[in-house]
Enzyme design. Structure first.
Site, PDB file in Angstrom:
ATOM      1  N   ARG A 112       0.843  -1.200   0.000  1.00 57.22           N
ATOM      2  CA  ARG A 112       0.000   0.000   0.000  1.00 57.22           C
ATOM      3  C   ARG A 112       0.868   1.236   0.000  1.00 57.22           C
ATOM      4  O   ARG A 112       1.987   1.208   0.512  1.00 57.22           O
ATOM      5  CB  ARG A 112      -0.973   0.031   1.185  1.00 57.22           C
ATOM      6  CG  ARG A 112      -0.336   0.144   2.575  1.00 57.22           C
ATOM      7  CD  ARG A 112       0.029   1.531   2.992  1.00 57.22           C
ATOM      8  NE  ARG A 112       0.364   1.558   4.417  1.00 57.22           N
ATOM      9  CZ  ARG A 112       1.133   2.494   4.979  1.00 57.22           C
ATOM     10  NH1 ARG A 112       1.710   3.427   4.236  1.00 57.22           N
ATOM     11  NH2 ARG A 112       1.381   2.491   6.278  1.00 57.22           N
ATOM     12  N   GLU A 211      -6.545   7.555   7.714  1.00 62.10           N
ATOM     13  CA  GLU A 211      -5.420   8.343   8.240  1.00 62.10           C
ATOM     14  C   GLU A 211      -4.869   9.275   7.165  1.00 62.10           C
ATOM     15  O   GLU A 211      -4.395  10.373   7.453  1.00 62.10           O
ATOM     16  CB  GLU A 211      -4.322   7.404   8.725  1.00 62.10           C
ATOM     17  CG  GLU A 211      -3.113   8.120   9.252  1.00 62.10           C
ATOM     18  CD  GLU A 211      -2.064   7.173   9.805  1.00 62.10           C
ATOM     19  OE1 GLU A 211      -2.411   6.059  10.239  1.00 62.10           O
ATOM     20  OE2 GLU A 211      -0.886   7.557   9.788  1.00 62.10           O
ATOM     21  N   ARG A 215      -5.419   5.519   0.765  1.00 61.05           N
ATOM     22  CA  ARG A 215      -4.485   4.400   0.912  1.00 61.05           C
ATOM     23  C   ARG A 215      -4.767   3.502  -0.284  1.00 61.05           C
ATOM     24  O   ARG A 215      -5.869   2.911  -0.362  1.00 61.05           O
ATOM     25  CB  ARG A 215      -4.686   3.657   2.231  1.00 61.05           C
ATOM     26  CG  ARG A 215      -4.204   4.419   3.480  1.00 61.05           C
ATOM     27  CD  ARG A 215      -2.711   4.529   3.514  1.00 61.05           C
ATOM     28  NE  ARG A 215      -2.182   5.352   4.597  1.00 61.05           N
ATOM     29  CZ  ARG A 215      -1.923   4.923   5.822  1.00 61.05           C
ATOM     30  NH1 ARG A 215      -2.182   3.684   6.152  1.00 61.05           N
ATOM     31  NH2 ARG A 215      -1.404   5.752   6.730  1.00 61.05           N
ATOM     32  N   CYS A 257       1.147  11.246   9.086  1.00 62.06           N
ATOM     33  CA  CYS A 257       2.137  10.753  10.064  1.00 62.06           C
ATOM     34  C   CYS A 257       3.523  10.788   9.425  1.00 62.06           C
ATOM     35  O   CYS A 257       3.696  10.302   8.308  1.00 62.06           O
ATOM     36  CB  CYS A 257       1.798   9.331  10.488  1.00 62.06           C
ATOM     37  SG  CYS A 257       3.019   8.641  11.623  1.00 62.06           S
ATOM     38  N   THR A 259       5.934   8.920   9.793  1.00 56.96           N
ATOM     39  CA  THR A 259       6.492   7.585   9.474  1.00 56.96           C
ATOM     40  C   THR A 259       6.136   7.160   8.055  1.00 56.96           C
ATOM     41  O   THR A 259       6.716   6.210   7.538  1.00 56.96           O
ATOM     42  CB  THR A 259       5.948   6.504  10.428  1.00 56.96           C
ATOM     43  OG1 THR A 259       4.523   6.402  10.237  1.00 56.96           O
ATOM     44  CG2 THR A 259       6.274   6.826  11.867  1.00 56.96           C
ATOM     45  N   ARG A 266       4.077   0.683   2.354  1.00 56.58           N
ATOM     46  CA  ARG A 266       4.325  -0.439   3.253  1.00 56.58           C
ATOM     47  C   ARG A 266       4.039  -1.701   2.463  1.00 56.58           C
ATOM     48  O   ARG A 266       2.893  -1.932   2.029  1.00 56.58           O
ATOM     49  CB  ARG A 266       3.426  -0.375   4.487  1.00 56.58           C
ATOM     50  CG  ARG A 266       3.808  -1.391   5.553  1.00 56.58           C
ATOM     51  CD  ARG A 266       3.085  -1.111   6.856  1.00 56.58           C
ATOM     52  NE  ARG A 266       1.811  -1.782   6.920  1.00 56.58           N
ATOM     53  CZ  ARG A 266       1.650  -3.055   7.296  1.00 56.58           C
ATOM     54  NH1 ARG A 266       2.706  -3.793   7.612  1.00 56.58           N
ATOM     55  NH2 ARG A 266       0.456  -3.593   7.356  1.00 56.58           N
ATOM     56  N   ARG A 295       4.324  -6.853  12.740  1.00 52.26           N
ATOM     57  CA  ARG A 295       2.994  -6.498  13.255  1.00 52.26           C
ATOM     58  C   ARG A 295       2.160  -7.769  13.432  1.00 52.26           C
ATOM     59  O   ARG A 295       2.482  -8.821  12.893  1.00 52.26           O
ATOM     60  CB  ARG A 295       2.256  -5.557  12.279  1.00 52.26           C
ATOM     61  CG  ARG A 295       2.884  -4.172  12.117  1.00 52.26           C
ATOM     62  CD  ARG A 295       2.016  -3.218  11.277  1.00 52.26           C
ATOM     63  NE  ARG A 295       2.695  -1.924  11.090  1.00 52.26           N
ATOM     64  CZ  ARG A 295       2.126  -0.853  10.541  1.00 52.26           C
ATOM     65  NH1 ARG A 295       0.868  -0.900  10.107  1.00 52.26           N
ATOM     66  NH2 ARG A 295       2.790   0.285  10.397  1.00 52.26           N
ATOM     67  N   GLU A 300      -1.672  -2.681  12.652  1.00 51.72           N
ATOM     68  CA  GLU A 300      -0.938  -1.998  13.709  1.00 51.72           C
ATOM     69  C   GLU A 300      -1.609  -2.222  15.067  1.00 51.72           C
ATOM     70  O   GLU A 300      -2.834  -2.269  15.154  1.00 51.72           O
ATOM     71  CB  GLU A 300      -0.970  -0.513  13.375  1.00 51.72           C
ATOM     72  CG  GLU A 300       0.066   0.268  14.064  1.00 51.72           C
ATOM     73  CD  GLU A 300       0.124   1.653  13.460  1.00 51.72           C
ATOM     74  OE1 GLU A 300      -0.846   2.101  12.838  1.00 51.72           O
ATOM     75  OE2 GLU A 300       1.174   2.266  13.613  1.00 51.72           O
TER      76      GLU A 300
HETATM   77  P1  ADP Z   1      -1.603   0.027   6.845  1.00 51.42           P
HETATM   78  O1  ADP Z   1      -0.800  -1.099   6.289  1.00 51.42           O
HETATM   79  O2  ADP Z   1      -2.580   0.528   5.837  1.00 51.42           O
HETATM   80  O3  ADP Z   1      -0.765   1.050   7.497  1.00 51.42           O
HETATM   81  P2  ADP Z   1      -2.489  -1.740   8.960  1.00 51.42           P
HETATM   82  O4  ADP Z   1      -1.141  -2.194   9.301  1.00 51.42           O
HETATM   83  O5  ADP Z   1      -3.425  -1.384  10.055  1.00 51.42           O
HETATM   84  O6  ADP Z   1      -2.546  -0.494   7.993  1.00 51.42           O
HETATM   85  O7  ADP Z   1      -3.152  -2.928   8.079  1.00 51.42           O
HETATM   86  C1  ADP Z   1      -4.422  -2.660   7.536  1.00 51.42           C
HETATM   87  C2  ADP Z   1      -5.120  -3.970   7.224  1.00 51.42           C
HETATM   88  O8  ADP Z   1      -4.366  -4.646   6.189  1.00 51.42           O
HETATM   89  C3  ADP Z   1      -5.177  -4.935   8.407  1.00 51.42           C
HETATM   90  O9  ADP Z   1      -6.415  -5.644   8.359  1.00 51.42           O
HETATM   91  C4  ADP Z   1      -4.089  -5.905   8.101  1.00 51.42           C
HETATM   92  O10 ADP Z   1      -4.344  -7.172   8.658  1.00 51.42           O
HETATM   93  C5  ADP Z   1      -4.152  -5.970   6.595  1.00 51.42           C
HETATM   94  N1  ADP Z   1      -2.903  -6.452   6.016  1.00 51.42           N
HETATM   95  C6  ADP Z   1      -1.678  -5.912   6.137  1.00 51.42           C
HETATM   96  N2  ADP Z   1      -0.779  -6.671   5.477  1.00 51.42           N
HETATM   97  C7  ADP Z   1      -1.472  -7.707   4.913  1.00 51.42           C
HETATM   98  C8  ADP Z   1      -1.115  -8.834   4.116  1.00 51.42           C
HETATM   99  N3  ADP Z   1       0.152  -9.048   3.739  1.00 51.42           N
HETATM  100  N4  ADP Z   1      -2.103  -9.687   3.729  1.00 51.42           N
HETATM  101  C9  ADP Z   1      -3.385  -9.472   4.095  1.00 51.42           C
HETATM  102  N5  ADP Z   1      -3.798  -8.427   4.855  1.00 51.42           N
HETATM  103  C10 ADP Z   1      -2.837  -7.561   5.255  1.00 51.42           C
HETATM  104  N1  DAR Z   2       0.085   5.225  16.616  1.00 55.84           N
HETATM  105  C1  DAR Z   2       0.948   6.349  16.338  1.00 55.84           C
HETATM  106  C2  DAR Z   2       1.449   6.304  14.874  1.00 55.84           C
HETATM  107  C3  DAR Z   2       2.614   5.426  14.606  1.00 55.84           C
HETATM  108  C4  DAR Z   2       2.826   5.117  13.143  1.00 55.84           C
HETATM  109  N2  DAR Z   2       1.637   4.450  12.555  1.00 55.84           N
HETATM  110  C5  DAR Z   2       0.746   5.102  11.792  1.00 55.84           C
HETATM  111  N3  DAR Z   2       1.000   6.288  11.318  1.00 55.84           N
HETATM  112  N4  DAR Z   2      -0.384   4.486  11.489  1.00 55.84           N
HETATM  113  C6  DAR Z   2       2.098   6.300  17.323  1.00 55.84           C
HETATM  114  O1  DAR Z   2       2.723   7.328  17.507  1.00 55.84           O
HETATM  115  O2  DAR Z   2       2.331   5.247  17.879  1.00 55.84           O
END
Ligand code: ADP
Ligand code: DAR
Length: 343
Positions: A112, A211, A215, A257, A259, A266, A295, A300
């Site tokens: 993404r 956010e 995305r 953010c 990051t 990501r 993760r 997250e």
């Molecule tokens: P982002 O990657 O958009 O920052 P998150 O880490 O919260 O947000 O992940 C968003 C959603 O994408 C969550 O439901 C997570 O389980 C899913 N996800 C992330 N990576 C994968 C993957 N490799 N395969 C399937 N789902 C994924």
């Molecule tokens: N939860 C915030 C953001 C950390 C990075 N993740 C994002 N942007 N989704 C923290 O400061 O922990």
């Protein structure tokens, strides 16, 4: 606003870099959107367990609040204020044969990027009217996409709780009520202006006004990371021809953010590593060597289930999209080799 008090065990980058001197230098500053230091740091003040703790309300925030954002950006990405970010979205330069052609380890791959619309504030400073205008413009642009990117936009307003729950459980939709986003003002007026676009088989999706204002997501079962990257690149190029992205020469694509700056990318795999997870220090060491983040399987702040982890690139700024994806591929290859050895 007085200088915030942080608990003694606070480990966020906010409490590390918001010295009284920086606070005094920035406390009276406002961006042209009226975004203040108090708003930028509210998430980390209200959530002292934050890892970062700050959000930008617009591109100007990264300039006017540089005394706070620059050291955080350097600590997280290893990117110095004098560095220049480069983008490389050429799939031909990604060397990624499927690391798990037998499908023993990698359940799914997801890549993404975050994008925000040029000419608008970022989520923490946007008005309801601006956010709704972005939803209208982005949804209209997405619904002109063709071939395997063709699909439909589904506003969150009016979506049944059952449908939302199913989409979240299946990893297709963002969760609601994240307290870090709440404190940053990113959940204001919820669910107005938020929604999900996806193609027929849910291998291409776009989150609208979570956010970030977009995305853009490419995902599919298995470990064909190169195919997921190719689809993402096609989608990003098709969307940018319809909606202009906010970016700067220095920081790349701008995000709320810090990051997520730069590539805002990501690249992750959901991967089963039950034996390696029993030697967590070894697991973490391999991930650290390849700048990978661990993760849980619901994103997250979630936990691993059944030895399955979400493994992704940690660096997004100061590396190109190809380099960040390559970093993830090489780390995954080593993780699989170690898991095989332990089995
Ligand atoms: P982002 O990657 O958009 O920052 P998150 O880490 O919260 O947000 O992940 C968003 C959603 O994408 C969550 O439901 C997570 O389980 C899913 N996800 C992330 N990576 C994968 C993957 N490799 N395969 C399937 N789902 C994924
Ligand atoms: N939860 C915030 C953001 C950390 C990075 N993740 C994002 N942007 N989704 C923290 O400061 O922990």
């Amino acid at each position: 606003m007085d200088y915030p008090t942080f608990p003694a065990d606070c480990r966020s980058m906010l409490c590390r870099f918001l010295t009284p001197e920086v606070f005094d230098a920035l406390r009276g500053v406002q961006t042209s959107n009226g975004f203040t230091l108090e708003q930028a740091i509210r998430s980390g003040v209200e959530n002292p367990d934050s890892s970062i703790g700050v959000y930008a309300g617009d591109g100007e925030s990264y300039i006017l609040y540089a005394a706070l954002f620059d050291p955080i950006i350097e600590a997280y990405h290893g990117f110095h204020p004098s560095d220049t970010h480069r983008s490389d979205l050429d799939p031909g330069r990604l060397n990624a044969p499927n690391p798990d052609p037998e499908g023993e380890f990698i359940l799914s791959t997801r890549i993404r990027v975050g994008r925000n619309v040029a000419g608008f504030p970022l989520g923490p400073a946007i008005t309801r009217e601006q956010r709704d205008e972005i939803e209208t413009r982005v949804a209209a642009g997405l619904e002109t996409l063709t071939d395997d990117l063709a699909g439909r936009y589904y506003p969150l307003t009016g979506m049944s709780p059952e449908t939302q729950r199913a989409l979240i459980e299946d990893h297709f939709l963002f969760k609601e009520g994240d307290r870090f986003l709440e404190s940053a003002g990113l959940n204001r007026d919820w669910p107005s202006g938020r929604g999900l676009y996806h193609n027929h088989d849910k291998t291409f999706l776009v989150w609208v006004n979570e956010e970030d204002q977009m995305r853009i997501i490419s995902m599919q079962p298995g470990g064909d990371i190169a195919a997921v990257f190719r689809r993402l690149v096609r989608a990003v190029r098709a969307i940018e021809s319809r909606v202009p992205f906010a970016r700067s020469a220095h920081l790349g694509y701008l995000t709320s953010c810090p990051t997520n700056l730069g590539t805002a990318m990501r690249a992750s795999v959901h991967i089963a590593l039950p034996k390696l997870a029993e030697d967590y220090e070894r697991f973490e060491a391999i991930c650290a060597k390849h700048h990978l983040q661990i993760r849980g399987i619901h994103g997250e702040h979630s936990e691993s289930v059944g030895g399955v982890y979400d493994i992704s690139n940690r660096r997004r700024l100061g590396v190109t999209e190809v380099e960040a994806a390559q970093e993830m591929v090489e780390g995954v290859v080593e993780l699989i080799a170690e898991e095989k050895h332990l089995r």
